[in-house]
Design a protein around this motif. Structure first.
Motif, PDB file in Angstrom:
ATOM      1  N   HIS A  57       0.866  -1.219  -0.019  1.00  0.00           N
ATOM      2  CA  HIS A  57       0.083   0.010  -0.020  1.00  0.00           C
ATOM      3  C   HIS A  57       1.014   1.307  -0.174  1.00  0.00           C
ATOM      4  O   HIS A  57       1.424   1.704   1.048  1.00  0.00           O
ATOM      5  CB  HIS A  57      -0.957  -0.120   1.234  1.00  0.00           C
ATOM      6  N   ALA A  58       1.086   1.743  -1.192  1.00  0.00           N
ATOM      7  CA  ALA A  58       2.107   2.923  -1.331  1.00  0.00           C
ATOM      8  C   ALA A  58       1.942   4.263  -0.428  1.00  0.00           C
ATOM      9  O   ALA A  58       2.711   4.586   0.078  1.00  0.00           O
ATOM     10  CB  ALA A  58       2.177   3.318  -2.933  1.00  0.00           C
ATOM     11  N   PRO A  59       0.595   4.391  -0.455  1.00  0.00           N
ATOM     12  CA  PRO A  59       0.388   5.808   0.598  1.00  0.00           C
ATOM     13  C   PRO A  59       0.780   5.813   1.908  1.00  0.00           C
ATOM     14  O   PRO A  59       1.298   6.749   2.291  1.00  0.00           O
ATOM     15  CB  PRO A  59      -1.025   5.950   0.256  1.00  0.00           C
ATOM     16  N   THR A  60       0.887   4.675   2.522  1.00  0.00           N
ATOM     17  CA  THR A  60       1.479   4.522   3.939  1.00  0.00           C
ATOM     18  C   THR A  60       2.601   3.540   3.868  1.00  0.00           C
ATOM     19  O   THR A  60       3.009   3.385   5.158  1.00  0.00           O
ATOM     20  CB  THR A  60       0.402   3.856   4.717  1.00  0.00           C
ATOM     21  N   GLY A  61       3.142   3.273   2.816  1.00  0.00           N
ATOM     22  CA  GLY A  61       4.422   2.466   2.883  1.00  0.00           C
ATOM     23  C   GLY A  61       4.257   1.006   3.471  1.00  0.00           C
ATOM     24  O   GLY A  61       5.171   0.426   4.032  1.00  0.00           O
ATOM     25  N   PHE A  62       3.115   0.602   3.442  1.00  0.00           N
ATOM     26  CA  PHE A  62       2.821  -0.750   4.077  1.00  0.00           C
ATOM     27  C   PHE A  62       3.205  -1.826   2.900  1.00  0.00           C
ATOM     28  O   PHE A  62       2.634  -1.631   2.142  1.00  0.00           O
ATOM     29  CB  PHE A  62       1.632  -0.978   4.392  1.00  0.00           C
ATOM     30  N   SER A  63       3.906  -2.873   3.573  1.00  0.00           N
ATOM     31  CA  SER A  63       3.907  -4.045   2.773  1.00  0.00           C
ATOM     32  C   SER A  63       3.960  -5.316   3.488  1.00  0.00           C
ATOM     33  O   SER A  63       4.350  -5.113   4.719  1.00  0.00           O
ATOM     34  CB  SER A  63       5.373  -3.950   1.904  1.00  0.00           C
ATOM     35  N   VAL A  64       3.581  -6.501   3.001  1.00  0.00           N
ATOM     36  CA  VAL A  64       3.270  -7.654   3.547  1.00  0.00           C
ATOM     37  C   VAL A  64       3.718  -8.968   2.585  1.00  0.00           C
ATOM     38  O   VAL A  64       3.219  -8.619   1.370  1.00  0.00           O
ATOM     39  CB  VAL A  64       2.278  -7.851   4.372  1.00  0.00           C
ATOM     40  N   ALA A  65       4.112  -9.931   3.232  1.00  0.00           N
ATOM     41  CA  ALA A  65       4.493 -11.089   2.543  1.00  0.00           C
ATOM     42  C   ALA A  65       3.246 -12.003   2.524  1.00  0.00           C
ATOM     43  O   ALA A  65       2.758 -12.386   3.846  1.00  0.00           O
ATOM     44  CB  ALA A  65       5.866 -12.021   2.534  1.00  0.00           C
ATOM     45  N   VAL A 101       3.975  -8.116  17.740  1.00  0.00           N
ATOM     46  CA  VAL A 101       5.369  -8.122  17.880  1.00  0.00           C
ATOM     47  C   VAL A 101       5.503  -6.779  17.816  1.00  0.00           C
ATOM     48  O   VAL A 101       5.262  -5.712  17.182  1.00  0.00           O
ATOM     49  CB  VAL A 101       5.747  -8.575  16.062  1.00  0.00           C
ATOM     50  N   ARG A 102       6.755  -6.412  18.663  1.00  0.00           N
ATOM     51  CA  ARG A 102       7.252  -5.134  19.043  1.00  0.00           C
ATOM     52  C   ARG A 102       8.304  -4.688  17.823  1.00  0.00           C
ATOM     53  O   ARG A 102       9.089  -5.440  17.429  1.00  0.00           O
ATOM     54  CB  ARG A 102       8.043  -5.098  20.437  1.00  0.00           C
ATOM     55  N   ILE A 135       2.594 -13.733   7.985  1.00  0.00           N
ATOM     56  CA  ILE A 135       2.114 -12.519   7.565  1.00  0.00           C
ATOM     57  C   ILE A 135       2.717 -11.383   8.394  1.00  0.00           C
ATOM     58  O   ILE A 135       3.000 -10.396   8.162  1.00  0.00           O
ATOM     59  CB  ILE A 135       0.691 -12.607   7.279  1.00  0.00           C
ATOM     60  N   GLY A 136       2.544 -11.764   9.709  1.00  0.00           N
ATOM     61  CA  GLY A 136       2.825 -10.740  11.023  1.00  0.00           C
ATOM     62  C   GLY A 136       4.042 -10.457  11.145  1.00  0.00           C
ATOM     63  O   GLY A 136       4.373  -9.401  10.924  1.00  0.00           O
ATOM     64  N   ALA A 137       5.126 -11.571  10.864  1.00  0.00           N
ATOM     65  CA  ALA A 137       6.207 -11.252  10.567  1.00  0.00           C
ATOM     66  C   ALA A 137       6.967 -10.423   9.666  1.00  0.00           C
ATOM     67  O   ALA A 137       7.903  -9.950   9.646  1.00  0.00           O
ATOM     68  CB  ALA A 137       7.104 -12.616  11.165  1.00  0.00           C
ATOM     69  N   SER A 138       6.373 -10.416   8.599  1.00  0.00           N
ATOM     70  CA  SER A 138       6.822  -9.793   7.184  1.00  0.00           C
ATOM     71  C   SER A 138       6.417  -8.417   6.901  1.00  0.00           C
ATOM     72  O   SER A 138       6.661  -7.634   6.322  1.00  0.00           O
ATOM     73  CB  SER A 138       6.329 -10.529   6.229  1.00  0.00           C
TER      74      SER A 138
END
Length: 420
Positions: free
Chosen positions: A38-46, A120-121, A147-150
């Motif tokens: 998600h480019a607007p917030t810089g979010f990425s996930v595997a 995850v901290r 997913i959470g770790a990525s």
């Protein structure tokens, strides 16, 4: 309580979807993972190929196959375990919990669905991942963990007590039609996987990390001293009879605490409607504030109390409540959606079931008074109306038909008024 709710580069601000393009059917092999962004917030996930990403304010949703995952980035000083323990819902059977302040995971089962919660901290924030999948496929929990770790990037949610409010897209959380398993109620309820919905006897309950609603619940409150010391049943509450306002502030937290919910500091902020249920001794619609495990919430509740349950006396009084509530620092559109849930709630199925019971009682009444023509023509009709209304989920107005010598009104909330 107050209270429900594209390619990555082309995602509009507010809400949209991001996919990794057309892929083969979902595969759960780690080698088949692809990156969703998600480019607007810089979010990425595997995530496995074929999974999709949807974004709304403060929440990232990844779905595919039999798995549904939500990810939130929460700015807080709490440790992962302390925060994760608060995510457990009433009715969950914990299968496993592990970890500490830096990483915590909890697996639980409820009604054939397994929920995996991973916290995850990451520097000053916690990455909170909640995934659901069929309980029979426990191995799918590994997908949620990966997913959470990525997770990388994402917009943090403000910490508890932060005065700022996250921006809203102006779009409500998605709602879907719901029919209770027992046929007692229908409504439009949140469709996101992080919401748990239940309904019995016409009452409707829903909860999730972004809010909660409880509609049409009645509780029997024991008078102090009616049971010997040490014999109070689990989940029961003792308290003297009080008004609707005092019941909200003093009895409502006791009810929640008896169910394992640490509700404290309940305080009415304003009374927005008095005598909202006039056949109860006391009633009102209120905006109120409270905290659960130190997190502040705001809710709207319609509360009523009644102690005239029997002419010969009884050992309990009744408290009725319908409420919606949201965290103080949450998305304001969630509260708006929960108001729609409340408006759409229809317990007519439970009312119909109660009416069948009423018909059986009325048949006995009519048999008893058969042959008394005047009684059957007017008084029995009035009795029919009263008994039928008494067996409904809500209260009824005792109309003045008897005093005026007029036919009883069929509607439970109607009465005769002078013509103007």
């Amino acid at each position: 309580m107050v209270a429900a709710f594209l390619a990555a580069a082309g995602l509009a601000a507010g809400m949209g979807a991001a996919t990794a393009g057309a892929q083969a059917p979902p595969s759960h092999r780690e080698a088949a993972n692809t990156t969703l962004r998600h480019a607007p917030t810089g979010f990425s996930v595997a995530a496995p190929s074929g999974y999709r990403l949807r974004v709304s304010p403060g929440v990232y949703r990844i779905t595919g196959g039999k798995v549904a995952v939500t990810v939130r980035i929460v700015r807080t000083t709490q440790g992962a375990r302390a925060f994760g323990e608060k995510l457990k819902r009433s009715g969950d059977r914990v299968v496993r919990r592990s970890g500490g302040g830096a990483r915590f995971q909890m697996l639980s089962d409820a009604k054939g669905v397994r929920t995996s919660r991973l916290v995850v901290r990451r520097g000053a924030v916690l990455v909170v991942t909640i995934g659901t999948h069929p309980g029979a496929r426990a191995a799918l929990a590994r997908i949620v963990s990966r997913i959470g770790a990525s997770v990388r990037g994402g917009t943090p949610k403000p910490a508890s007590g932060t005065p700022s409010t996250p921006p809203s897209s102006g779009r409500l959380i998605p709602l879907t039609p719901f029919r209770a398993p027992d046929g007692g109620a229908t409504a439009w309820v949140p469709s996101d996987p992080d919401w748990s919905i239940n309904s019995v006897g016409g009452a409707l309950e829903g909860s999730g990390p972004r809010g909660s609603f409880l509609l049409g619940r009645s509780f029997n409150i024991l008078y102090p001293g009616v049971l010997p010391p040490g014999q109070l049943p689990a989940g029961s509450v003792e308290h003297p009879f009080v008004s609707a306002i005092d019941a909200l502030e003093r009895v409502w937290p006791l009810i929640n605490q008896s169910q394992g919910i640490n509700m404290t500091n309940v305080k009415m902020r304003s009374l927005i409607g008095d005598a909202t249920l006039p056949t109860f001794r006391s009633s009102g619609m209120m905006v109120y504030d409270y905290t659960i495990n130190g997190v502040p919430f705001t809710g709207v509740a319609n509360v009523a109390t009644e102690d005239r349950l029997s002419a010969s006396g009884t050992f309990f009084w009744q408290m009725y409540i319908s409420s919606i509530a949201v965290p103080d620092n949450g998305d304001p559109t969630v509260g708006a959606a929960l108001r729609l849930v409340w408006r759409s709630w229809n317990p007519s199925g439970a009312i119909a079931q109660r009416n069948e019971q009423a018909r059986q009682i009325l048949n006995e009444i009519n048999q008893t008074w058969r042959g008394v023509a005047e009684f059957r023509s007017r008084t029995a009709d009035q009795q029919s109306r009263d008994v039928s209304c008494l067996l409904r989920t809500g209260p009824f107005i005792d109309d003045n038909a008897r005093a005026l010598g007029l036919p009883p009104l069929l509607d439970c909330d109607s009465t005769y008024v002078p013509r103007t």
